[in-house]
Design an enzyme around this catalytic site. Structure first.
Site, PDB file in Angstrom:
ATOM      1  N   SER A 103      15.120   3.693  -8.380  1.00  0.00           N
ATOM      2  CA  SER A 103      15.868   3.644  -7.127  1.00  0.00           C
ATOM      3  C   SER A 103      17.252   4.259  -7.282  1.00  0.00           C
ATOM      4  CB  SER A 103      15.963   2.222  -6.592  1.00  0.00           C
ATOM      5  OG  SER A 103      15.963   1.289  -7.603  1.00  0.00           O
ATOM      6  N   HIS A 108       9.698   7.100  -4.319  1.00  0.00           N
ATOM      7  CA  HIS A 108      10.506   5.887  -4.192  1.00  0.00           C
ATOM      8  C   HIS A 108       9.945   4.973  -3.105  1.00  0.00           C
ATOM      9  CE1 HIS A 108      14.625   4.014  -2.971  1.00  0.00           C
ATOM     10  NE2 HIS A 108      13.996   3.246  -3.836  1.00  0.00           N
ATOM     11  N   GLU A 160       9.997   7.499  -0.008  1.00  0.00           N
ATOM     12  CA  GLU A 160      10.915   8.633  -0.151  1.00  0.00           C
ATOM     13  C   GLU A 160      10.444   9.467  -1.346  1.00  0.00           C
ATOM     14  OE1 GLU A 160      14.791   6.932  -0.750  1.00  0.00           O
ATOM     15  OE2 GLU A 160      15.797   8.565   0.281  1.00  0.00           O
ATOM     16  N   ASN A 163      19.094   4.634   0.376  1.00  0.00           N
ATOM     17  CA  ASN A 163      20.093   3.761  -0.239  1.00  0.00           C
ATOM     18  C   ASN A 163      21.508   4.317  -0.074  1.00  0.00           C
ATOM     19  OD1 ASN A 163      18.216   1.904  -0.967  1.00  0.00           O
ATOM     20  ND2 ASN A 163      17.950   2.651  -3.046  1.00  0.00           N
TER      21      ASN A 163
HETATM   22  P1  NAD Z   1      10.416  -5.702 -12.566  1.00  0.00           P
HETATM   23  O1  NAD Z   1      11.383  -6.133 -13.587  1.00  0.00           O
HETATM   24  O2  NAD Z   1       9.839  -6.683 -11.614  1.00  0.00           O
HETATM   25  O3  NAD Z   1       9.180  -4.986 -13.287  1.00  0.00           O
HETATM   26  C1  NAD Z   1       9.304  -4.081 -14.327  1.00  0.00           C
HETATM   27  C2  NAD Z   1       8.051  -4.236 -15.177  1.00  0.00           C
HETATM   28  O4  NAD Z   1       8.034  -3.175 -16.128  1.00  0.00           O
HETATM   29  C3  NAD Z   1       8.013  -5.539 -15.968  1.00  0.00           C
HETATM   30  O5  NAD Z   1       6.790  -6.193 -15.754  1.00  0.00           O
HETATM   31  C4  NAD Z   1       8.141  -5.075 -17.407  1.00  0.00           C
HETATM   32  O6  NAD Z   1       7.441  -5.909 -18.339  1.00  0.00           O
HETATM   33  C5  NAD Z   1       7.541  -3.695 -17.334  1.00  0.00           C
HETATM   34  N1  NAD Z   1       7.963  -2.845 -18.436  1.00  0.00           N
HETATM   35  C6  NAD Z   1       9.185  -2.708 -18.982  1.00  0.00           C
HETATM   36  N2  NAD Z   1       9.144  -1.825 -20.000  1.00  0.00           N
HETATM   37  C7  NAD Z   1       7.883  -1.378 -20.106  1.00  0.00           C
HETATM   38  C8  NAD Z   1       7.213  -0.460 -20.944  1.00  0.00           C
HETATM   39  N3  NAD Z   1       7.865   0.154 -21.929  1.00  0.00           N
HETATM   40  N4  NAD Z   1       5.895  -0.249 -20.769  1.00  0.00           N
HETATM   41  C9  NAD Z   1       5.215  -0.881 -19.781  1.00  0.00           C
HETATM   42  N5  NAD Z   1       5.801  -1.778 -18.954  1.00  0.00           N
HETATM   43  C10 NAD Z   1       7.111  -2.022 -19.109  1.00  0.00           C
HETATM   44  O7  NAD Z   1      11.122  -4.512 -11.798  1.00  0.00           O
HETATM   45  P2  NAD Z   1      10.774  -3.908 -10.354  1.00  0.00           P
HETATM   46  O8  NAD Z   1      11.627  -4.540  -9.350  1.00  0.00           O
HETATM   47  O9  NAD Z   1       9.316  -3.881 -10.179  1.00  0.00           O
HETATM   48  O10 NAD Z   1      11.335  -2.417 -10.508  1.00  0.00           O
HETATM   49  C11 NAD Z   1      10.647  -1.430 -11.231  1.00  0.00           C
HETATM   50  C12 NAD Z   1      11.234  -0.072 -10.907  1.00  0.00           C
HETATM   51  O11 NAD Z   1      11.173   0.151  -9.507  1.00  0.00           O
HETATM   52  C13 NAD Z   1      12.689   0.109 -11.286  1.00  0.00           C
HETATM   53  O12 NAD Z   1      12.886   1.445 -11.697  1.00  0.00           O
HETATM   54  C14 NAD Z   1      13.415  -0.164  -9.982  1.00  0.00           C
HETATM   55  O13 NAD Z   1      14.674   0.451  -9.924  1.00  0.00           O
HETATM   56  C15 NAD Z   1      12.472   0.453  -9.023  1.00  0.00           C
HETATM   57  N6  NAD Z   1      12.582  -0.045  -7.646  1.00  0.00           N
HETATM   58  C16 NAD Z   1      12.785  -1.358  -7.393  1.00  0.00           C
HETATM   59  C17 NAD Z   1      12.885  -1.806  -6.092  1.00  0.00           C
HETATM   60  C18 NAD Z   1      13.080  -3.268  -5.791  1.00  0.00           C
HETATM   61  O14 NAD Z   1      13.418  -3.597  -4.664  1.00  0.00           O
HETATM   62  N7  NAD Z   1      12.853  -4.146  -6.738  1.00  0.00           N
HETATM   63  C19 NAD Z   1      12.761  -0.899  -5.026  1.00  0.00           C
HETATM   64  C20 NAD Z   1      12.527   0.438  -5.309  1.00  0.00           C
HETATM   65  C21 NAD Z   1      12.452   0.851  -6.616  1.00  0.00           C
END
Ligand code: NAD
Length: 730
Positions: free
Chosen positions: A439, A460, A472, A510
């Site tokens: 993000s 995204h 996006e 954003n």
């Molecule tokens: P989260 O912490 O809920 O999930 C991340 C997952 O990735 C975890 O389960 C973790 O164990 C796993 N992980 C970490 N390292 C790893 C690896 N080396 N191999 C495999 N799995 C691995 O986070 P999230 O909220 O799901 O966000 C994930 C991504 O999406 C981030 O880049 C975040 O910026 C992006 N994002 C989040 C949102 C939001 O609102 N939460 C919105 C858009 C984008």
């Protein structure tokens, strides 16, 4: 080529068939009205014709008015558009009224020919308003068919007699969910509600039989002594309905949607007068709505342009890139949602996390979501098994073999993402496209982990993935056309709406929403009453005030973004909001998730009022700003960022800027989006407002050069950019 044809049978029934050539569903155009009228005239005048049936040559009856026509109605209504619209509407009313009166004697109600509607399937909008003018409506027993008047969802209301007839047929109370919420029913539901009359196996046969055998065709409202079911809205018995309906409409819409108010007025005023005058009142209010720029802007962004983007308006010319197998990296909140929507739409999914239990947890999320669907009767247990069987939750990268798309959703950390990217690319085929769901991190930077940056892209998603319609797509510097086409084809498969933007800090959505939040927090620091800030936002059509939005997304996320932005921007960083945000975080008021934020919450997490402790730290000033000033600060903070995104080339198409704003962060939908709103204000006034806001509040409101130039040249965004930056006609 004609949309309506007629066949007169030996049995004395004239069947008028609606079958628009070259379209899968019938839609009404201005040209088709006289065709329908000529056929009705012919059948009514022909002595051999005893009854008339109006039906469709397609599986459905009709989808409504052609929205492209409605969007251009005002433009094409001549020098005096209000008069042109009113005349056009009254012309259509005349034809429908002719069907309804069917040649009866105006005084005695004697004579006339029965006219029935036979609906093989879906009948929406004008596709129901025509049947409502008939004497009886028969529909096929087709549970997939939808019957109703969804106009309110597009920013208009049923203005071809639908409002007046439905209220007179069912009563104001019973008609209100159908008119005010655009509620659709299947044929049986529509019959139960009293919208249509009969559900049968063969509607055409039943309608033919009925028109030959019915003794009476006078509509109740054309008979003496007619009383509206449930009581007239101005009568004591019906009065409470109206008080409730007005309160409901204003509570739900904050009064910003002109169509809902106009609809209520048409119903109330129409109920006071005879039927033909009520139709005139309905037409006046409908003209009023069509003259309001909001209706055109909503139709343009929420239907015409949204659909164009979904159909690939900005897709590069590359062969079909439909996804068969997607690898989702990271089974957290986003990864699980991405796996869910992919599997729901027939795509095989490999869901990978570091530990098996984390991967399983992601799959379990999908399962519990589907279970909820079963309990709500939205899906069957078989469907659940089918969807779930498409998802393999594992830690083994080998399972990614054969994947043609990867969506990475691991932690927001350049190092972690780079390592995952490298390891994935060792396993997958040479032509696999790699997408990151980051993000905040620049796509061009993340693409460095790949040897094939032309196959690297940002996809995204917004949270929660299963609910949010916008995706996006972000092009890095080296992202190639095939990657863009792949991302667009994937978004289409999972039935979401895409926008394609270039890589820059916070991309598009954003980038625009953060200044909105900051402006709200800044006002708290200045001593603006928090309730004024929140209500000003809602009264201008934002779904959540900036303080509530901060609570929902969490205050620690705000702190994190503030710190990262400061690190990236250095001295140029404006730290005005940090004091409020950091103090809230120190107080442990992290928002909804900690049951404490700008709002107070009860033990169950239910939001109460604004937290009164805030004013102890940031006292409320004695003198409060005008409502409009607060609203302009909140809206200009967003729209000026959208204009800058266009100037910077992040945004390449203003349609994407408008559609993305409404679907991505709920930007005042009544306005049609930031560019549509600026067009409503006019560039000249918008530039003047920028100057006065800059004088009063600072440089962040400085008028962008593009807007200034447009003000000088008297241009509008849609006039200048039309459908994209490429068509710039400055
Ligand atoms: P989260 O912490 O809920 O999930 C991340 C997952 O990735 C975890 O389960 C973790 O164990 C796993 N992980 C970490 N390292 C790893 C690896 N080396 N191999 C495999 N799995 C691995 O986070 P999230 O909220 O799901 O966000 C994930 C991504 O999406 C981030 O880049 C975040 O910026 C992006 N994002 C989040 C949102 C939001 O609102 N939460 C919105 C858009 C984008």
């Amino acid at each position: 080529m004609t949309d309506f044809t007629m066949e007169k049978g030996a049995d004395g029934v004239a069947v008028i068939t609606w079958d628009v050539p070259g379209r899968s569903m019938n839609v009404m155009t201005m040209e088709a009205w006289p065709e329908l009228e000529a056929l009705v005239d012919d059948a009514l005048a022909d002595e051999a014709v005893k009854g008339i049936v109006i039906t469709s040559g397609k599986e459905t009856f009709a989808g409504g008015m052609d929205l492209n026509v409605i969007a251009k109605m005002k433009e094409s209504a001549g020098d005096d558009p209000a008069k042109g619209l009113m005349d056009g509407l009254m012309g259509a009313h005349g034809i429908l009224r002719k069907i309804e009166r069917a040649g009866m004697d105006p005084k005695t109600n004697k004579g006339g020919k029965p006219i029935a509607a036979a609906l093989p399937g879906t009948a929406l909008g004008i596709g129901l308003e025509i049947p409502l003018a008939c004497h009886r409506i028969f529909a096929a027993d087709n549970p997939k068919a939808k019957i109703g008047l969804p106009e309110i969802m597009v920013g208009i209301f049923p203005g071809m007699g639908g409002t007046t007839r439905l209220v007179r047929k069912m009563g104001a109370m019973a008609a209100s969910p159908l008119l005010l919420q655009g509620k659709l029913n299947d044929p049986k539901g529509a019959m139960k509600a009293g919208v249509i009359d009969e559900v049968v196996d063969d509607p055409l046969a039943a309608a033919k039989e009925w028109v030959l055998s019915t003794p009476s065709i006078v509509k109740p409202w054309d008979e003496k002594g007619y009383k509206m079911p449930g009581g007239a809205p101005y009568h004591p018995a019906g009065f409470m309905t109206f008080v409730g309906a007005s309160a409901m409409v204003n509570g739900n819409t904050m009064g910003v949607y002109p169509a809902a108010k106009a609809l209520l007025s048409a119903v109330y005023e129409g109920a006071l007068v005879p039927f033909d005058t009520a139709l005139k009142i309905e037409a006046r209010w409908f003209t009023n709505v069509l003259m309001n720029p909001s209706s055109t802007a909503m139709i343009r962004s929420l239907f015409i342009n949204k659909e164009a983007l979904e159909k690939g308006a900005n897709r590069p010319d590359v062969p079909d890139q439909k996804v068969k197998k997607v690898g989702v990296m990271g089974a957290g909140m986003m990864g699980a949602g991405i796996a869910l929507v992919s599997a729901q739409n027939g795509i095989e999914v490999v869901l990978i996390d570091q530990k098996q239990e984390a991967a399983d947890k992601g799959r379990a999320y999908v399962e519990s979501y589907l279970d909820k669907g079963i309990s709500r009767k939205k899906i069957t247990p078989e469907k659940k098994d089918e969807i779930l069987s498409r998802i393999t939750a594992t830690t083994e990268y080998d399972a990614l073999k054969g994947a043609d798309l990867i969506v990475e959703a691991v932690f927001e950390d350049v190092g972690v993402k780079a390592e995952v990217t490298k390891n994935v690319l060792k396993v997958v085929g040479d032509d696999c496209i790699f997408a990151t769901n980051t993000s905040t991190l620049p796509i061009t930077e993340l693409a460095k982990a790949s040897d094939t940056p032309e196959q690297f892209i940002g996809i995204h998603f917004f949270s929660p993935v299963e609910k949010m319609a916008l995706v996006e797509i972000i092009k890095g510097k080296e992202t190639g056309d095939r990657a863009v086409a792949k991302a667009l084809d994937y978004v289409r498969q999972i039935r979401k709406t895409p926008i394609v933007v270039n890589d820059a800090r916070f991309f598009y959505a954003n980038r625009c929403i953060i200044p909105y939040i900051n402006e709200g927090i800044r006002m708290v620091k200045e001593g603006v009453e928090p309730a004024l800030i929140e209500n000003a936002a809602k009264l201008v059509g934002m779904p959540l005030g900036p303080l509530q939005l901060t609570d929902e997304t969490s205050i620690d996320l705000g702190v994190k973004i503030a710190k990262a932005t400061k690190a990236a921007m250095g001295d140029a960083y404006d730290d005005t909001t940090d004091e409020v945000l950091f103090w809230m975080a120190d107080e442990g008021r992290l928002g909804r998730k900690s049951n404490a934020g700008f709002y107070a919450y009860d033990d169950k997490g239910k939001r109460q009022g604004l937290w009164d402790g805030l004013s102890e730290k940031f006292p409320v000033a004695e003198e409060q700003p005008e409502l409009t000033e607060v609203q302009h600060r909140l809206l200009f903070a967003q729209v000026l960022e959208a204009v800058r995104a266009l100037e910077d080339g992040v945004l390449m198409d203003i349609r994407e800027g408008d559609v993305g704003a409404i679907l991505g962060w709920g930007f005042a939908p009544w306005s049609g989006g930031p560019f549509s709103w600026l067009d409503m204000l006019g560039a000249e006034y918008a530039a003047e407002r920028c100057d006065s806001l800059t004088d009063a509040h600072g440089e962040r409101f400085a008028c962008p050069a593009l807007l200034r130039e447009m003000a000088e040249k008297g241009q509008s965004f849609y006039g200048r950019f039309g459908t994209g930056v490429d068509s710039k006609a400055a």
